[in-house]
Design a protein around this motif. Structure first.
Motif, PDB file in Angstrom:
ATOM      1  N   GLN A  99       0.821  -1.218   0.000  1.00 29.43           N
ATOM      2  CA  GLN A  99       0.000   0.000   0.000  1.00 29.43           C
ATOM      3  C   GLN A  99       0.855   1.268   0.000  1.00 29.43           C
ATOM      4  O   GLN A  99       0.324   2.370   0.115  1.00 29.43           O
ATOM      5  CB  GLN A  99      -0.887   0.019   1.251  1.00 29.43           C
ATOM      6  CG  GLN A  99      -1.855  -1.142   1.366  1.00 29.43           C
ATOM      7  CD  GLN A  99      -2.581  -1.126   2.702  1.00 29.43           C
ATOM      8  OE1 GLN A  99      -2.712  -0.085   3.332  1.00 29.43           O
ATOM      9  NE2 GLN A  99      -3.054  -2.272   3.137  1.00 29.43           N
ATOM     10  N   TRP A 100       2.168   1.126  -0.109  1.00 29.97           N
ATOM     11  CA  TRP A 100       3.062   2.252   0.112  1.00 29.97           C
ATOM     12  C   TRP A 100       2.776   3.430  -0.817  1.00 29.97           C
ATOM     13  O   TRP A 100       2.770   4.583  -0.390  1.00 29.97           O
ATOM     14  CB  TRP A 100       4.511   1.798  -0.033  1.00 29.97           C
ATOM     15  CG  TRP A 100       5.507   2.809   0.449  1.00 29.97           C
ATOM     16  CD1 TRP A 100       6.427   3.490  -0.298  1.00 29.97           C
ATOM     17  CD2 TRP A 100       5.692   3.258   1.792  1.00 29.97           C
ATOM     18  NE1 TRP A 100       7.177   4.323   0.502  1.00 29.97           N
ATOM     19  CE2 TRP A 100       6.735   4.204   1.792  1.00 29.97           C
ATOM     20  CE3 TRP A 100       5.061   2.947   3.003  1.00 29.97           C
ATOM     21  CZ2 TRP A 100       7.167   4.844   2.954  1.00 29.97           C
ATOM     22  CZ3 TRP A 100       5.489   3.587   4.154  1.00 29.97           C
ATOM     23  CH2 TRP A 100       6.534   4.519   4.120  1.00 29.97           C
ATOM     24  N   GLN A 101       2.542   3.179  -2.081  1.00 32.57           N
ATOM     25  CA  GLN A 101       2.276   4.287  -3.007  1.00 32.57           C
ATOM     26  C   GLN A 101       1.013   5.048  -2.614  1.00 32.57           C
ATOM     27  O   GLN A 101       0.965   6.279  -2.695  1.00 32.57           O
ATOM     28  CB  GLN A 101       2.172   3.775  -4.443  1.00 32.57           C
ATOM     29  CG  GLN A 101       3.506   3.370  -5.036  1.00 32.57           C
ATOM     30  CD  GLN A 101       3.417   3.139  -6.543  1.00 32.57           C
ATOM     31  OE1 GLN A 101       2.356   3.278  -7.144  1.00 32.57           O
ATOM     32  NE2 GLN A 101       4.539   2.772  -7.144  1.00 32.57           N
ATOM     33  N   ASP A 102      -0.011   4.320  -2.174  1.00 33.15           N
ATOM     34  CA  ASP A 102      -1.241   4.984  -1.732  1.00 33.15           C
ATOM     35  C   ASP A 102      -0.970   5.877  -0.521  1.00 33.15           C
ATOM     36  O   ASP A 102      -1.515   6.986  -0.409  1.00 33.15           O
ATOM     37  CB  ASP A 102      -2.310   3.949  -1.377  1.00 33.15           C
ATOM     38  CG  ASP A 102      -2.783   3.166  -2.587  1.00 33.15           C
ATOM     39  OD1 ASP A 102      -2.745   3.733  -3.688  1.00 33.15           O
ATOM     40  OD2 ASP A 102      -3.177   2.002  -2.428  1.00 33.15           O
ATOM     41  N   LEU A 103      -0.124   5.394   0.388  1.00 33.84           N
ATOM     42  CA  LEU A 103       0.216   6.184   1.568  1.00 33.84           C
ATOM     43  C   LEU A 103       0.997   7.440   1.184  1.00 33.84           C
ATOM     44  O   LEU A 103       0.793   8.509   1.766  1.00 33.84           O
ATOM     45  CB  LEU A 103       1.030   5.333   2.546  1.00 33.84           C
ATOM     46  CG  LEU A 103       0.301   4.137   3.152  1.00 33.84           C
ATOM     47  CD1 LEU A 103       1.260   3.283   3.979  1.00 33.84           C
ATOM     48  CD2 LEU A 103      -0.867   4.599   4.019  1.00 33.84           C
ATOM     49  N   LEU A 104       1.877   7.315   0.205  1.00 37.46           N
ATOM     50  CA  LEU A 104       2.651   8.480  -0.235  1.00 37.46           C
ATOM     51  C   LEU A 104       1.756   9.516  -0.897  1.00 37.46           C
ATOM     52  O   LEU A 104       1.924  10.728  -0.686  1.00 37.46           O
ATOM     53  CB  LEU A 104       3.756   8.043  -1.201  1.00 37.46           C
ATOM     54  CG  LEU A 104       4.867   7.157  -0.618  1.00 37.46           C
ATOM     55  CD1 LEU A 104       5.893   6.824  -1.700  1.00 37.46           C
ATOM     56  CD2 LEU A 104       5.547   7.835   0.561  1.00 37.46           C
ATOM     57  N   TYR A 105       0.807   9.072  -1.722  1.00 32.46           N
ATOM     58  CA  TYR A 105      -0.130  10.017  -2.345  1.00 32.46           C
ATOM     59  C   TYR A 105      -0.957  10.728  -1.277  1.00 32.46           C
ATOM     60  O   TYR A 105      -1.291  11.912  -1.411  1.00 32.46           O
ATOM     61  CB  TYR A 105      -1.059   9.290  -3.320  1.00 32.46           C
ATOM     62  CG  TYR A 105      -0.453   9.045  -4.676  1.00 32.46           C
ATOM     63  CD1 TYR A 105      -0.102  10.102  -5.509  1.00 32.46           C
ATOM     64  CD2 TYR A 105      -0.237   7.750  -5.127  1.00 32.46           C
ATOM     65  CE1 TYR A 105       0.450   9.878  -6.765  1.00 32.46           C
ATOM     66  CE2 TYR A 105       0.328   7.512  -6.383  1.00 32.46           C
ATOM     67  CZ  TYR A 105       0.662   8.580  -7.193  1.00 32.46           C
ATOM     68  OH  TYR A 105       1.225   8.363  -8.425  1.00 32.46           O
TER      69      TYR A 105
END
Length: 470
Positions: A99-105
């Motif tokens: 889920q890392w990209q979602d957290l960064l966005y």
């Protein structure tokens, strides 16, 4: 960007990001747990996608010989250059990596390209909820050394701003730990030069790679002065015990940590944000300033990223806070901090706006820290909110532990990096007279057309009470 998250994370699928946790499956998989510094713990798990932080913790403590009595001192963090999140025992790191990209966005302002290339790693480091007082009760050298390595990394990297007397003392204690206590001046000088000053002093003090011009302008002479100061302090701190025997490493480790405890932001989780600059010039142009927001069990600290000093430090008894979401296109998440102040002799409430996509995380962490302190103080006093030892100790240092809205001491001028610089902040001032809330406009000292040409005298800010000491 920086951050530290201690509440719930969204449980939604995202793009796969692989860092310190390898691909899933029921077969045995490798997991790397990084420590602060260059070392890592290599573990092997079956069904790694279902492994929880709690299970990882047992294996790491066993590998590092950390007793169960010290397990609360550390936590697992999912980190990258863009974001840092402290995980809960129930979290499954592999799923969060996906889920890392979602957290960064959601929590950073990073570009799409930076987000696509970012890769998290799992790190074992200090728990933001671990009380400072318990650190110095730890006996095990392995535990103290882990805490020392993290504190040193934060000092050298500028995350913990220090006054000269602090960074000199900390650098000397590092010399005693990493070189050898009791070396004569010649050997100590040779050892420091071999490891370089930047191994012992903050980067902005020791200076990085300034290039040929800075070398020609005398950076070598400045380094010689710093080296001499460091060696003199090293000689002062590395004396043996009273019976003449050399001190144990735990002695220097505790000294280092206790010196760091004098820094109000020690042990904080850090977040990235921006604040408004005061309007300047005829056109009243402002803009924004990058800040680092530190939050711990003690309070909230706003630091100037560039200048490496505190702008505002408040204990939880001295502030109110809120978080607002963007209302329209181009708006920002905002963390609002309210605290007492003075405007032209009138007591006022001040509002500081911190713009950050991590405002939601900051607000949640503040709320949780306030709840933990209330519980701890209630247990300590056998009541539901009376003053406990932490606040009583703070009172001895200058705070009164007063309820929100009480009177504060006045500012004096001084130059310490741990002092508040409220006069440099762009805040909203208002007063509640019992009938309505009125916003106050600051009075101008003089008209642009008739003010005197002589520049006002200036001396640095010195704090006497809780707000000023942060």
């Amino acid at each position: 960007m920086e951050g530290g998250e201690c509440g719930s994370l969204p449980e939604q699928p995202g793009h796969s990001q692989r860092g310190s946790v390898s691909s899933s499956g029921l077969r045995a998989q490798d997991v790397l747990i990084y420590l602060v510094g260059d070392s890592a713990v290599h573990l092997c798990f079956e069904g790694v996608s279902y492994v929880t932080v709690q299970e990882l913790g047992r294996s790491v403590r066993e590998t590092l010989h950390i007793p169960d009595s010290a397990q609360d001192a550390f936590a697992f963090w999912l980190c990258s250059p863009l974001l840092e999140l402290q995980l809960k025992p129930k979290h499954q790191p592999y799923k969060l990596c996906r889920q890392w990209q979602d957290l960064l966005y959601r929590f950073t302002e990073a570009s799409e390209e930076d987000i696509s290339q970012d890769e998290p790693f799992l790190q074992y480091r200090r728990n933001v909820f671990f009380p400072r007082a318990k650190e110095l009760q730890i006996e095990e050298e392995a535990v103290l050394r882990l805490l020392y390595e993290e504190a040193k990394d934060n000092v050298l990297g500028g995350r913990y701003p220090c006054d000269p007397e602090h960074w000199l003392r900390l650098g000397a204690l590092s010399c005693a730990l990493e070189l050898e206590p009791g070396l004569d001046a010649a050997k100590a000088s040779a050892a420091v030069r071999e490891k370089k000053l930047s191994s012992f002093l903050p980067a902005h003090v020791a200076g990085g790679s300034g290039g040929l011009l800075s070398t020609l302008r005398g950076r070598g002479g400045r380094h010689s002065g710093l080296e001499l100061q460091l060696l003199e302090e090293y000689a002062a701190v590395s004396h043996g015990a009273e019976d003449g025997s050399p001190q144990e490493p735990t002695h220097y480790l505790r000294k280092y940590l206790s010196t760091c405890h004098a820094l109000p932001y020690y042990g904080c989780a850090f977040f990235a944000g921006e604040i408004d600059k005061p309007a300047q010039g005829i056109l009243h142009r402002g803009g924004r300033k990058a800040v680092s927001v530190g939050i711990s069990l003690e309070g909230v600290y706003i630091m100037d990223v560039k200048e490496k000093h505190i702008l505002l430090g408040l204990r939880f008894s001295e502030l109110s806070w809120d978080h607002s979401y963007p209302e329209g296109e181009g708006d920002s998440h905002i963390l609002w901090l309210e605290f007492d102040g003075e405007e032209a002799g009138t007591p006022v409430n001040r509002l500081l706006k911190i713009y950050s996509k991590q405002a939601e995380l900051m607000s949640g962490l503040i709320e949780f820290c306030v709840e933990l302190r209330a519980i701890a103080e209630g247990i300590a006093t056998g009541s539901d909110g009376d003053l406990g030892p932490p606040q009583a100790q703070a009172g001895a240092a200058g705070a009164t532990g007063r309820p929100r809205g009480g009177q504060r001491g006045k500012l004096r001028r001084q130059s310490s990096v741990v002092c508040n610089r409220v006069h440099t902040l762009s805040t909203i001032s208002y007063v509640d007279d019992g009938k309505e809330i009125k916003r106050l406009k600051p009075k101008r000292a003089a008209s642009f057309f008739n003010r005197q040409a002589a520049a006002p005298a200036y001396s640095a800010v010195q704090v006497t009470e809780s707000l000023e000491q942060g």
